[in-house]
Design a protein around this motif. Structure first.
Motif, PDB file in Angstrom:
ATOM      1  N   LEU A 220       0.838  -1.201   0.000  1.00 43.63           N
ATOM      2  CA  LEU A 220       0.000   0.000   0.000  1.00 43.63           C
ATOM      3  C   LEU A 220       0.874   1.252   0.000  1.00 43.63           C
ATOM      4  CD1 LEU A 220      -2.689   1.479   0.176  1.00 43.63           C
ATOM      5  CD2 LEU A 220      -2.633   1.143   2.664  1.00 43.63           C
ATOM      6  N   ALA A 221       1.900   1.262   0.849  1.00 39.33           N
ATOM      7  CA  ALA A 221       2.814   2.411   0.901  1.00 39.33           C
ATOM      8  C   ALA A 221       3.500   2.616  -0.450  1.00 39.33           C
ATOM      9  CB  ALA A 221       3.854   2.196   1.997  1.00 39.33           C
ATOM     10  N   LEU A 222       3.948   1.525  -1.067  1.00 36.30           N
ATOM     11  CA  LEU A 222       4.617   1.627  -2.363  1.00 36.30           C
ATOM     12  C   LEU A 222       3.684   2.217  -3.417  1.00 36.30           C
ATOM     13  CD1 LEU A 222       7.029   0.945  -4.217  1.00 36.30           C
ATOM     14  CD2 LEU A 222       6.043  -1.341  -4.501  1.00 36.30           C
ATOM     15  N   MET A 223       2.445   1.733  -3.445  1.00 38.99           N
ATOM     16  CA  MET A 223       1.482   2.251  -4.415  1.00 38.99           C
ATOM     17  C   MET A 223       1.224   3.742  -4.191  1.00 38.99           C
ATOM     18  SD  MET A 223      -1.383  -0.748  -4.566  1.00 38.99           S
ATOM     19  CE  MET A 223      -1.098  -2.338  -5.377  1.00 38.99           C
ATOM     20  N   LEU A 224       1.017   4.121  -2.943  1.00 44.40           N
ATOM     21  CA  LEU A 224       0.735   5.532  -2.644  1.00 44.40           C
ATOM     22  C   LEU A 224       1.897   6.429  -3.066  1.00 44.40           C
ATOM     23  CD1 LEU A 224      -0.872   5.075   0.885  1.00 44.40           C
ATOM     24  CD2 LEU A 224      -2.046   5.957  -1.142  1.00 44.40           C
ATOM     25  N   LEU A 225       3.123   5.990  -2.795  1.00 42.75           N
ATOM     26  CA  LEU A 225       4.292   6.809  -3.109  1.00 42.75           C
ATOM     27  C   LEU A 225       4.506   6.934  -4.615  1.00 42.75           C
ATOM     28  CD1 LEU A 225       6.568   5.427  -0.279  1.00 42.75           C
ATOM     29  CD2 LEU A 225       5.782   7.792  -0.489  1.00 42.75           C
ATOM     30  N   HIS A 226       4.256   5.864  -5.354  1.00 37.08           N
ATOM     31  CA  HIS A 226       4.364   5.949  -6.812  1.00 37.08           C
ATOM     32  C   HIS A 226       3.217   6.780  -7.394  1.00 37.08           C
ATOM     33  CE1 HIS A 226       7.842   3.594  -7.473  1.00 37.08           C
ATOM     34  NE2 HIS A 226       7.327   2.415  -7.154  1.00 37.08           N
ATOM     35  N   HIS A 227       2.022   6.546  -6.877  1.00 35.93           N
ATOM     36  CA  HIS A 227       0.846   7.246  -7.400  1.00 35.93           C
ATOM     37  C   HIS A 227       0.937   8.742  -7.130  1.00 35.93           C
ATOM     38  CE1 HIS A 227      -2.984   6.856  -9.307  1.00 35.93           C
ATOM     39  NE2 HIS A 227      -3.666   7.402  -8.315  1.00 35.93           N
ATOM     40  N   ALA A 228       1.634   9.116  -6.070  1.00 33.01           N
ATOM     41  CA  ALA A 228       1.767  10.532  -5.724  1.00 33.01           C
ATOM     42  C   ALA A 228       2.483  11.326  -6.815  1.00 33.01           C
ATOM     43  CB  ALA A 228       2.527  10.675  -4.403  1.00 33.01           C
ATOM     44  N   ARG A 229       3.292  10.651  -7.631  1.00 30.70           N
ATOM     45  CA  ARG A 229       4.058  11.337  -8.686  1.00 30.70           C
ATOM     46  C   ARG A 229       3.324  11.321 -10.030  1.00 30.70           C
ATOM     47  NH1 ARG A 229       8.590   8.092  -6.661  1.00 30.70           N
ATOM     48  NH2 ARG A 229       8.703   7.008  -8.673  1.00 30.70           N
ATOM     49  N   ARG A 230       2.130  10.794 -10.052  1.00 30.25           N
ATOM     50  CA  ARG A 230       1.406  10.578 -11.309  1.00 30.25           C
ATOM     51  C   ARG A 230       1.299  11.832 -12.167  1.00 30.25           C
ATOM     52  NH1 ARG A 230      -4.776   8.167 -11.682  1.00 30.25           N
ATOM     53  NH2 ARG A 230      -5.244   8.826 -13.801  1.00 30.25           N
ATOM     54  N   ALA A 231       0.910  12.934 -11.569  1.00 22.72           N
ATOM     55  CA  ALA A 231       0.656  14.159 -12.345  1.00 22.72           C
ATOM     56  C   ALA A 231       1.910  14.701 -13.003  1.00 22.72           C
ATOM     57  CB  ALA A 231       0.045  15.230 -11.443  1.00 22.72           C
ATOM     58  N   ALA A 232       3.084  14.386 -12.456  1.00 23.23           N
ATOM     59  CA  ALA A 232       4.337  14.948 -12.968  1.00 23.23           C
ATOM     60  C   ALA A 232       5.063  14.015 -13.929  1.00 23.23           C
ATOM     61  CB  ALA A 232       5.263  15.281 -11.786  1.00 23.23           C
ATOM     62  N   ARG A 233       4.512  12.827 -14.163  1.00 23.05           N
ATOM     63  CA  ARG A 233       5.236  11.822 -14.957  1.00 23.05           C
ATOM     64  C   ARG A 233       5.214  12.083 -16.458  1.00 23.05           C
ATOM     65  NH1 ARG A 233       3.108   7.420 -11.557  1.00 23.05           N
ATOM     66  NH2 ARG A 233       4.781   6.750 -10.174  1.00 23.05           N
ATOM     67  N   THR A 234       4.253  12.842 -16.916  1.00 25.71           N
ATOM     68  CA  THR A 234       4.160  13.104 -18.350  1.00 25.71           C
ATOM     69  C   THR A 234       4.054  14.599 -18.617  1.00 25.71           C
ATOM     70  OG1 THR A 234       1.755  12.791 -18.250  1.00 25.71           O
ATOM     71  CG2 THR A 234       3.086  10.882 -18.887  1.00 25.71           C
ATOM     72  N   ALA A 235       4.591  15.005 -19.765  1.00 18.76           N
ATOM     73  CA  ALA A 235       4.498  16.396 -20.214  1.00 18.76           C
ATOM     74  C   ALA A 235       3.146  16.620 -20.882  1.00 18.76           C
ATOM     75  CB  ALA A 235       5.640  16.689 -21.183  1.00 18.76           C
ATOM     76  N   PRO A 236       2.788  17.885 -21.147  1.00 17.84           N
ATOM     77  CA  PRO A 236       1.504  18.147 -21.810  1.00 17.84           C
ATOM     78  C   PRO A 236       1.338  17.415 -23.141  1.00 17.84           C
ATOM     79  CG  PRO A 236       2.370  20.179 -20.874  1.00 17.84           C
ATOM     80  CD  PRO A 236       3.440  19.141 -20.705  1.00 17.84           C
ATOM     81  N   ASP A 237       2.452  17.137 -23.844  1.00 18.61           N
ATOM     82  CA  ASP A 237       2.349  16.432 -25.123  1.00 18.61           C
ATOM     83  C   ASP A 237       2.312  14.914 -24.949  1.00 18.61           C
ATOM     84  OD1 ASP A 237       4.923  15.835 -24.362  1.00 18.61           O
ATOM     85  OD2 ASP A 237       5.888  16.612 -26.175  1.00 18.61           O
ATOM     86  N   GLY A 238       2.272  14.436 -23.679  1.00 15.49           N
ATOM     87  CA  GLY A 238       2.195  13.009 -23.415  1.00 15.49           C
ATOM     88  C   GLY A 238       3.528  12.315 -23.289  1.00 15.49           C
ATOM     89  N   SER A 239       4.623  13.024 -23.497  1.00 18.09           N
ATOM     90  CA  SER A 239       5.947  12.404 -23.407  1.00 18.09           C
ATOM     91  C   SER A 239       6.329  12.164 -21.955  1.00 18.09           C
ATOM     92  CB  SER A 239       6.995  13.289 -24.076  1.00 18.09           C
ATOM     93  OG  SER A 239       7.063  14.559 -23.438  1.00 18.09           O
TER      94      SER A 239
END
Length: 407
Positions: A220-239
């Motif tokens: 659960l901790a691992l999922m939360l910590l990875h999911h927390a970075r979701r919004a920053a993982r891709t640029a506006p063009d999807g890269s």
């Protein structure tokens, strides 16, 4: 269909709480199985009851949603039993139909986790069955999330149900197998109308609350910590945006705080497992104010623990990246010794280490090779851009390259 919870004037139509339906699904399914229905027939009956709820509840919401679903599902099961001549041996169940009313407070959800992660099932079948039986998703939703035809997913789920039919829920299950299935769900990410990462977090949270073991909390901790970075993982063009270049201001600080707190509670039990070790690495990344302030020596120590726990070649590959950060690219390349070059992302890691060592030409060639091996379009595009960047502006012979870590 008669409404077991109705009474008085009809309530004005309202939206059905689909999250509530998902929460209730495993408990209702467990009750039917405990009453004598085999798993496959019970699961079909529960799905039919969920469809009934979506149709009836907006205009006539029940006082006791779980009792309503239990009654509706049991009647669906009995109707199917009566209609199936090959199941005449179950006619005694028809004569013992319970009166509508409050359902048992027993929760069989944990047993369903173990049943859906049965070792006889393939990983893909176990994931699909878990999402249906425990997650409460429809076949259509699961098919959309996995980008496959609904008929294909229906066949997969039907085969899985046949495999586990007749398996009793009174035997201890393998927590490690359940965790692997949930992690597979999480890694599928998000597509269609179902966010599988969020769904995996929800299911893992329930499992962690039900099992007296620190590893579900570690996952659960691992999922939360990875999911927390979701919004920053891709640029506006999807890269893809590599970890070192992500805007940390976009990270979910509440999810990070919960993940770190959950991890500390799990580690305090002194029963270290692989998911706790992975979460500790994720926590060190999440806790660093900037990429330059990441505690790489401690991350290497956690990778050493993870290698000891798993012996996984993929873990050794990721450890080489950490060693390259902590001790320099030459040490990172040395850490690759003995690993199979056919490992996923081996070439990308090698390219990054060569770039860090100043070998721009070799790194460009390796990035291009890694792009051809990439499993997704986003990774292929990212690696191709790295190769193009080095071809377009090779570093001076005495200059230290900026270096971008492989994603």
């Amino acid at each position: 269909m008669p409404h077991p919870g109705a009474g008085g004037a009809a309530a004005p139509p309202s939206a059905v709480d689909e999250a509530l339906l998902r929460e209730l699904t495993p408990a209702v399914l467990g009750i039917l199985v405990r009453r004598g229905a085999d798993f496959a027939a019970a699961e079909d009956a529960v799905q039919e009851a969920l469809l009934d709820a979506l149709r009836v509840w907006p205009a006539d919401p029940p006082r006791d949603p779980r009792a309503w679903l239990v009654t509706a599902a049991w009647r669906r099961f009995l109707d199917a039993t009566r209609a199936d001549a090959a199941r005449r041996r179950r006619e005694d169940l028809v004569d013992r139909e319970p009166e509508p009313g409050p359902a048992s407070g027993a929760d069989d959800t944990l047993g369903l986790y173990f049943l859906c992660a049965h070792p006889a099932l393939s990983p893909s079948s176990a994931v699909a069955l878990t999402l249906r039986a425990v997650g409460g998703l429809t076949t259509r939703q699961i098919a959309r999330a996995y980008l496959v035809p609904e008929a294909t997913m229906a066949q997969r789920i039907s085969r899985a149900k046949r495999t586990v039919s007749g398996v009793r829920l009174d035997r201890p299950g393998d927590v490690a197998t359940v965790l692997r299935v949930l992690y597979l769900v999480f890694n599928e990410g998000y597509s269609g109308d179902v966010d599988l990462a969020a769904e995996a977090i929800r299911l893992t949270r329930r499992l962690a609350a039900a099992v007296d073991h620190p590893e579900p909390a570690g996952l659960l901790a691992l999922m939360l910590l990875h999911h927390a970075r979701r919004a920053a993982r891709t640029a506006p063009d999807g890269s893809l945006v590599p970890l070192a270049e992500q805007d940390r201001g976009r990270w979910d600080t509440e999810a990070i705080a919960e993940g770190i707190g959950t991890l500390h509670a799990a580690l305090a039990r002194d029963r270290l497992g692989e998911y706790q070790a992975q979460a500790a690495i994720a926590a060190l990344h999440a806790d660093a104010p900037s990429a330059a302030e990441t505690d790489w020596p401690q991350i290497v120590e956690w990778y050493d623990e993870l290698v000891r726990l798993t012996g996984s070649p993929v873990v050794r590959l990721n450890r080489a990246v950490a060693v390259g950060e902590a001790d320099g690219p030459e040490a990172g390349l040395a850490a690759l010794a003995g690993l199979d070059p056919a490992l996923p992302r081996y070439t990308a890691v090698t390219a990054w280490l060569h770039e860090r060592s100043g070998d721009g030409a070799g790194a460009a060639r390796l990035y291009a090779e890694a792009a051809h091996q990439a499993p997704t379009l986003a990774e292929r595009t990212h690696l191709t851009r790295q190769a193009a960047r080095l071809h377009a502006a090779p570093p001076a012979p005495d200059a230290r390259p900026s270096g971008r870590r492989p994603t």
